[in-house]
Design a protein around this motif. Structure first.
Motif, PDB file in Angstrom:
ATOM      1  N   GLU A  23      39.092 120.536  36.743  1.00 18.87           N
ATOM      2  CA  GLU A  23      40.400 119.899  36.886  1.00 18.87           C
ATOM      3  C   GLU A  23      40.247 118.601  37.646  1.00 18.87           C
ATOM      4  N   LEU A  24      41.247 117.752  37.519  1.00 19.70           N
ATOM      5  CA  LEU A  24      41.309 116.496  38.253  1.00 19.70           C
ATOM      6  C   LEU A  24      42.658 116.464  38.967  1.00 19.70           C
ATOM      7  N   ASP A  25      42.648 116.725  40.264  1.00 19.12           N
ATOM      8  CA  ASP A  25      43.882 116.773  41.039  1.00 19.12           C
ATOM      9  C   ASP A  25      44.222 115.365  41.519  1.00 19.12           C
ATOM     10  N   LEU A  26      45.203 114.761  40.857  1.00 18.48           N
ATOM     11  CA  LEU A  26      45.572 113.383  41.177  1.00 18.48           C
ATOM     12  C   LEU A  26      46.610 113.285  42.278  1.00 18.48           C
ATOM     13  N   HIS A  27      47.073 114.424  42.802  1.00 22.37           N
ATOM     14  CA  HIS A  27      48.035 114.373  43.904  1.00 22.37           C
ATOM     15  C   HIS A  27      47.394 113.693  45.109  1.00 22.37           C
ATOM     16  N   MET A  47      44.664 112.872  30.645  1.00 25.63           N
ATOM     17  CA  MET A  47      45.993 112.519  30.154  1.00 25.63           C
ATOM     18  C   MET A  47      46.997 113.450  30.812  1.00 25.63           C
ATOM     19  N   ASN A  48      48.097 112.875  31.348  1.00 29.64           N
ATOM     20  CA  ASN A  48      49.082 113.724  31.995  1.00 29.64           C
ATOM     21  C   ASN A  48      50.116 114.218  30.986  1.00 29.64           C
ATOM     22  N   SER A  49      51.096 114.955  31.465  1.00 31.65           N
ATOM     23  CA  SER A  49      52.063 115.596  30.569  1.00 31.65           C
ATOM     24  C   SER A  49      52.985 114.597  29.893  1.00 31.65           C
ATOM     25  N   VAL A 199      51.517 111.364  38.874  1.00 32.56           N
ATOM     26  CA  VAL A 199      50.359 112.099  39.391  1.00 32.56           C
ATOM     27  C   VAL A 199      50.584 113.592  39.212  1.00 32.56           C
ATOM     28  N   GLU A 200      49.568 114.259  38.721  1.00 31.62           N
ATOM     29  CA  GLU A 200      49.610 115.695  38.484  1.00 31.62           C
ATOM     30  C   GLU A 200      48.212 116.255  38.710  1.00 31.62           C
ATOM     31  N   CYS A 201      48.108 117.553  38.734  1.00 30.59           N
ATOM     32  CA  CYS A 201      46.814 118.209  38.696  1.00 30.59           C
ATOM     33  C   CYS A 201      46.495 118.456  37.224  1.00 30.59           C
ATOM     34  N   LEU A 202      45.510 117.747  36.712  1.00 26.88           N
ATOM     35  CA  LEU A 202      45.242 117.754  35.275  1.00 26.88           C
ATOM     36  C   LEU A 202      44.073 118.673  34.947  1.00 26.88           C
TER      37      LEU A 202
END
Length: 731
Positions: A23-27, A47-49, A199-202
């Motif tokens: 995962e890539l946590d962008l928070h 890619m985010n939601s 920003v999301e956890c992707l």
């Protein structure tokens, strides 16, 4: 969110870049730029939601680049950075030296335990002997030509930053071209945009991520249209001008001049650090009534450099017209020292050089039509084989075989064009939202759906499976068809609405290019019963064709989506022969359709073993070229459905009693001078086909007598029944 099917080198690159990541946590404190991707080589890493891309990679020349949407990601994701450096170094390279711009020294600390040799430097220079260069997007300098040359020659570049704060501080600047990082990454088809990314956890997907929400336009082109259309009331396409339609499909491409029904004949695009304008008839480049527009266009392409405008020698009158507008013009073929290059769409020389010229900041003005090529290259694909499209496809523009008639077309009002105009990607995004989320379409959008269907069908014919932008659209359309299904068009259930026209057009073409057509087939054809088949059926071929092609009936049928292999004798391979599936070859373009617009397929015979199929099924034919003599050769069909087939002088009464029960829905009766193709139900109870043959032979002899020609026709006439035809009355 869906994922795309495996690609080739891009998918392999993606797997290398995300190796070991879950995962890539962008928070956190970093707000990235949404990256805009164009061209054949750029692909998203995450890619985010909302379909926004915070990380991407691409190729340029012999080099590679990874772009992160915030400089903070260089230290927040050390494993990703290490993967990126390994990939950027290149396959088989033993150069472990990494140049790191001093403003991001923390990256060097993270690499201290890795196998790379970190060298902190002030700025990039040609003297650096490194395999990879790492920089933030703010430190590339005003003229990063050396860094672009390093990338093009095979170097690796890792660049990170965001452009939304820069754009806020520079509201009158063009972010795509003026933001520092874009002067490097844009060359490879990745742009830092002024739009912040959410920003999301992707999650890290096993394949390149895709979403219908990512199919969007990458820029508001109102300022470009205002510049280009200043002082332009209309476009003069009168006096026997026959132009082509141009498909505007790229995220950074936009229509400039259109007909009343929204078909574009003039369009522009950003590509890398440069720009392109296409007009769909080269004769319009020399038209004096359009001189004010060409002045605007060349100024837009030149971007204030006041450089040399190179015009190919066969555009003499355009050269003179541009000189009258005080441009520094030179008659020349392609040369890299130009500011703007003006050429026609009829040559595929220097394709890559022209694309690189534009990517690195040059301007391209290109004129030409594709309709004549399409008419004289029947069976070939203009999207991939027409010379102009070999240049333009990557730039988000494609010349179509469709004709735009002469006329005077009003120039659009820029603000209104952005709000109410037609753009392929915008409407596709809106339609995907309508299907997936129930978003209501406006009346204007509903009216444009039929055109969108035609445009999608043309776009799919690019078959650019190694292009992420193409596979994004392909994935979106696949999801739409799986969710909506395709209209089950027939005489009792005709297709009338623009939405159904779209689904029918897209379904037909999507089946040909999607990676898993078998999974899509049940969503396209609902009623597809299994039929008894014959195996390893041998077809004897004896032909002596006259001056036209000739269909050779096989007595075989393929049901919708059914695949079969055919073993072809070497004597007819690469000799102009084809396999045809389907007998109704009339192409429809009606408001109300009782069948799909095109329901047959032809396959050139280029190998001794070939697989054929057709979404709509159909009778199987071999198509012999003109003036061909072949005797006693055999074609073996691995598997097919037997069709009722009677041939005078060959089929016996005993044979016919068995053949007429063949399960195929179509039957053929071949007599001396005519072949009748009819629904099988009409011949099931035909006990004496010989009497019918005698009747038709008399008719055809009488026709020959009236025409004063020999009783034996050089080629038998064909009578094919159809539920609908393009012109006249259907029988």
């Amino acid at each position: 969110m869906s994922t795309q099917p495996p690609q080739t080198r891009h998918e392999a690159a993606y797997m290398s870049l995300i190796r070991g990541l879950r995962e890539l946590d962008l928070h956190g404190p970093c707000v990235p730029s949404d990256l805009v991707l164009i061209g054949d080589h750029a692909f998203p890493l995450a890619m985010n939601s909302r379909g926004q891309v915070p990380m991407a990679a691409s190729l340029y020349g012999r080099g590679r680049i990874v772009v992160l949407g915030h400089e903070g990601y260089l230290t927040a994701f050390p494993a990703l950075v290490e993967n990126a450096l390994t990939w950027l170094r290149g396959d088989g390279s033993d150069n472990l030296s990494v140049g790191i711009q001093r403003n991001i020294m923390a990256v060097a600390d993270n690499l201290s335990k890795a196998s790379f040799q970190a060298n902190v430097v002030g700025a990039f220079s040609n003297n650096l002997e490194v395999g990879v260069y790492v920089t933030d997007a703010y430190s590339v300098g005003a003229d990063p030509k050396d860094l672009v040359a390093f990338l093009k020659a095979g170097g690796g570049v890792l660049i990170a930053g965001q452009a939304w704060s820069w754009a806020a501080d520079h509201p009158k600047e063009n972010t795509l071209l003026q933001f520092g990082g874009n002067k490097v990454s844009g060359v490879a088809g990745i742009y830092f945009s002024e739009h912040p990314g959410e920003v999301e956890c992707l999650p890290v997907y096993p394949q390149i991520p895709s979403s219908w929400m990512a199919v969007v336009i990458g820029k508001d082109f109102e300022d470009d249209l205002e510049f280009l259309l200043q002082g332009i009331p209309d476009f003069d396409l009168q006096n026997e001008v026959v132009a082509s339609e141009v498909l505007v499909h790229g995220p950074l491409a936009f229509p400039i001049g259109t007909t009343e029904d929204r078909r574009a004949f003039l369009a522009g695009a950003y590509y890398g650090q440069g720009r392109v304008v296409v007009i769909t008839h080269e004769g319009l480049l020399r038209r004096e009534t359009l001189a004010p527009f060409w002045k605007n266009a060349i100024d837009w392409l030149d971007e204030g450099r006041n450089g040399v405008v190179g015009v190919v020698p066969d555009l003499d009158q355009a050269f003179n017209l541009f000189r009258e507008s005080k441009f520094n013009c030179r008659k020349t073929n392609f040369s890299e020292d130009l500011s703007v290059f003006v050429c026609t769409a009829y040559s595929d020389q220097h394709v890559e050089e022209i694309q690189n010229f534009v990517a690195e900041g040059g301007g391209l003005l290109i004129g030409g039509h594709a309709w004549h090529w399409a008419q004289t290259h029947n069976g070939e694909n203009p999207m991939t084989e027409f010379s102009g499209n070999k240049i333009l496809n990557k730039m988000g523009l494609s010349l179509l075989g469709n004709i735009i008639g002469e006329g005077s077309y009003k120039a659009p009002v820029p603000s209104q064009a952005i709000k109410d105009g037609y753009h392929f990607r915008h409407l596709l995004h809106r339609f995907a939202g309508h299907v997936n989320k129930g978003v209501a379409l406006t009346e204007h959008e509903e009216e444009c759906l039929k055109k969108l269907g035609r445009d999608c069908a043309n776009y799919l014919n690019m078959k650019a499976h190694d292009c992420s932008s193409y596979t994004q659209v392909l994935s979106t359309l696949t999801d739409i068809l799986k969710k909506s299904g395709m209209p089950q068009v027939c005489e009792s259930s005709p297709v009338k609405s623009p939405k159904d026209h779209l689904l029918l057009s897209v379904g037909t073409e999507l089946y040909k290019v999607c990676p898993d057509p078998d999974a899509l087939l049940p969503h396209l054809i609902k009623d597809n019963p299994l039929m008894p088949v014959v195996y390893n059926h041998t077809i004897m071929i004896d032909v002596n064709t006259a001056g036209m092609v000739e269909w050779i009936s096989t007595g075989l049928y393929l049901s919708p989506g059914m695949k079969t292999y055919m073993e072809i004798p070497a004597d007819i391979v690469n000799k102009g022969w084809k396999v045809q599936i389907g007998c109704q070859t009339d192409k429809l373009n009606a408001t109300e359709l009782k069948r799909a617009p095109s329901v047959y397929e032809r396959f050139p015979i280029t190998t001794e073993m070939m697989q054929v199929s057709n979404l709509w099924g159909g009778l199987v034919y071999l198509v012999a070229p003109p003036k061909t003599q072949v005797q006693g050769i055999q074609v073996i069909v691995q598997m097919a459905v037997p069709a009722p087939y009677y041939k005078s002088g060959v089929t016996t009464a005993a044979d016919w009693s068995l053949l007429r029960t063949g399960p195929s829905p179509w039957a053929e009766l071949e007599f001396d001078n005519i072949i009748l193709t009819v629904p099988s139900d009409f011949v099931r109870n035909l006990d004496r086909p010989d009497e019918l043959a005698s009747y038709w032979d008399d008719i055809m002899r009488s026709i020959a007598d009236l025409a004063a020609i020999p009783h034996k026709f050089p080629r038998k006439e064909r009578f094919v029944t159809d539920v609908q035809i393009s012109h006249g009355e259907c029988v």
